[in-house]
Design a protein around this motif. Structure first.
Motif, short mmCIF file in Angstrom:
data_model
loop_
_atom_site.label_atom_id
_atom_site.label_comp_id
_atom_site.label_asym_id
_atom_site.label_seq_id
_atom_site.Cartn_x
_atom_site.Cartn_y
_atom_site.Cartn_z
N HIS A 1 -105.69 -24.71 27.77
CA HIS A 1 -105.80 -24.10 26.44
C HIS A 1 -107.26 -24.19 26.03
N VAL A 2 -107.73 -23.20 25.26
CA VAL A 2 -109.14 -23.15 24.87
C VAL A 2 -109.24 -22.86 23.37
N HIS A 3 -110.14 -23.59 22.70
CA HIS A 3 -110.43 -23.33 21.29
C HIS A 3 -111.71 -22.53 21.14
N LEU A 4 -111.71 -21.61 20.18
CA LEU A 4 -112.88 -20.83 19.84
C LEU A 4 -113.38 -21.29 18.47
N LYS A 5 -114.34 -22.19 18.49
CA LYS A 5 -114.95 -22.71 17.25
C LYS A 5 -116.45 -22.60 17.38
N GLY A 6 -117.09 -21.99 16.40
CA GLY A 6 -118.53 -21.85 16.44
C GLY A 6 -119.25 -23.17 16.22
N SER A 7 -120.48 -23.26 16.72
CA SER A 7 -121.31 -24.44 16.51
C SER A 7 -122.74 -24.00 16.22
N LEU A 8 -123.40 -24.75 15.37
CA LEU A 8 -124.76 -24.41 14.97
C LEU A 8 -125.56 -25.70 14.78
N VAL A 9 -126.58 -25.88 15.63
CA VAL A 9 -127.44 -27.06 15.59
C VAL A 9 -128.84 -26.64 15.13
N ILE A 10 -129.35 -27.28 14.11
CA ILE A 10 -130.69 -27.00 13.60
C ILE A 10 -131.46 -28.32 13.51
N GLY A 11 -132.63 -28.35 14.12
CA GLY A 11 -133.42 -29.57 14.11
C GLY A 11 -132.73 -30.75 14.76
N GLY A 12 -131.92 -30.45 15.76
CA GLY A 12 -131.22 -31.50 16.48
C GLY A 12 -130.00 -32.04 15.78
N GLU A 13 -129.60 -31.44 14.64
CA GLU A 13 -128.46 -31.94 13.89
C GLU A 13 -127.43 -30.83 13.68
N ARG A 14 -126.17 -31.23 13.64
CA ARG A 14 -125.08 -30.30 13.36
C ARG A 14 -125.26 -29.74 11.96
N PHE A 15 -125.27 -28.41 11.86
CA PHE A 15 -125.48 -27.76 10.56
C PHE A 15 -124.19 -27.18 10.00
N ASP A 16 -123.45 -26.48 10.84
CA ASP A 16 -122.23 -25.83 10.38
C ASP A 16 -121.42 -25.40 11.59
#
Length: 258
Positions: free
Chosen positions: A186-201
Motif C-alpha cells: 500500500h502507498v500513501h500520497l502525502k506532500g512534503s516541503l523542506v525549507i532551510g533544512g526544516e519541515r515546513f508543510d
C-alpha cells in the motif's frame, strides 16, 4: 494502480470519494479502534451502497511490545481489526512496532518479529496481508536497517510506504523503493516541503518537492500495481483550500497513472 483517499466511517466520506471518482477509501482507526469496530456493520453498508471498497485498515501509534515482550491486549485488538478488515473484503492491515529504550536493538527486533509472526499467521487465515507503516510515530520498523533484519526474516511481512517520512528523515525514498518496492502492499500520497533544512508543510501531493513521476516509475519497475492513497495532512490546506488541494492531487495523479 488505483487512486483512493484516507477517510473515516461516516456516510459523507464514502459519498465524497464516490463523487470524486476515486476507487477506494482507507480507514486508519488509531485511537478510535473501538468506535470503528462498534460501527462496522454501518461501514459495510456504506461501502456497498456507494460501491466504494475499503482498500486498507490501519492502526498507528500504539505500544505493541514492552520490556517483557508482546502486549497481549494490543495483539487481541489487532486480531479484531484484522477480522473487521476481512469482513470488509479488505486485503491489507497496516500496523507498526514501538521501540523499547530499555532493550537492545536485537531484543526489540526479536519481540517485533514475534509480534508480527502472530499477526501474519492470523491474517493468512483471513486472507489479509500485514504491512508495517514507515511513519516514525511510535514505530522503529521504518528504515533499511529494520527492513533488512525484520522483513528480511519475515517473507510475508509487507510495507505501507509514504515517501514523505523518508524525506523528513533525510533518507533516499527512491533508493528505498528500488530496494524494497516488491514488498510494498500500500502507498500513501502525502506532500512534503523542506525549507532551510526544516519541515515546513505537508502540501497536497503534486504541489510539493517529491519527484512523484520518478517514484511511480520505480513502482512500475518493481511491479507494483496496488493502491495509492491520498493523505490530506497539511495545517495550511484546510476547508475550501483543502478541498481544492485534494482535487488537484486527484487530477495530477490521474496524469501519472498508466
Amino acid at each position: 494502480m488505483e487512486l483512493g483517499i484516507i477517510s473515516w466511517i461516516e456516510e459523507d466520506d464514502f459519498r465524497k470519494a464516490k463523487e470524486r471518482g476515486l476507487s477506494f477509501v482507507e480507514l486508519d482507526v488509531n485511537d478510535r479502534a473501538e468506535e470503528f469496530l462498534a460501527h462496522l456493520d454501518q461501514v459495510i453498508r456504506f461501502s456497498k451502497a456507494y460501491e466504494m471498497p475499503v482498500g486498507a485498515v490501519g492502526r498507528w501509534g500504539s505500544d505493541r511490545i514492552s520490556r517483557d515482550g508482546i502486549c497481549q491486549e494490543e495483539l487481541e485488538l489487532e486480531y479484531r481489526l484484522i477480522d473487521a478488515a476481512a469482513r470488509l473484503d479488505c486485503g491489507v492491515y497496516i500496523t507498526g512496532c514501538n521501540y523499547v529504550e530499555e532493550l537492545s536493538y536485537y531484543e526489540n527486533c526479536s519481540f517485533a518479529i514475534a509480534y508480527f509472526e502472530k499477526l501474519i499467521a492470523y491474517g493468512r487465515e483471513k486472507k489479509v496481508k500485514i504491512a508495517v507503516y514507515n511513519c516514525r510515530w511510535n514505530n522503529f520498523v521504518c528504515n533499511p536497517m529494520a527492513y533488512k533484519v525484520i522483513h528480511g526474516y519475515l517473507k510475508e511481512l509487507y510495507i505501507k510506504y509514504d515517501p514523505s517520512h523518508c524525506i523528513y528523515d533525510g533518507g533516499d525514498y527512491l533508493q528505498e523503493t528500488k530496494d524494497w518496492g516488491d514488498r510494498f502492499a500500500h502507498v500513501h500520497l502525502k506532500g512534503s516541503l523542506v525549507i532551510g533544512g526544516e519541515r515546513f508543510d505537508d502540501p497536497p501531493a503534486g504541489l510539493d518537492q517529491t519527484n512523484w513521476g520518478a517514484f511511480l516509475s520505480v513502482l512500475y519497475a518493481k511491479g507494483y500495481n496496488g493502491r495509492l492513497s491520498i493523505e490530506p495532512h497539511s495545517q495550511t490546506w484546510k476547508g475550501t483550500l483543502g478541498e481544492k488541494g485534494i482535487d488537484f492531487t486527484i487530477t495530477y495523479f490521474r496524469g501519472l497513472i498508466l
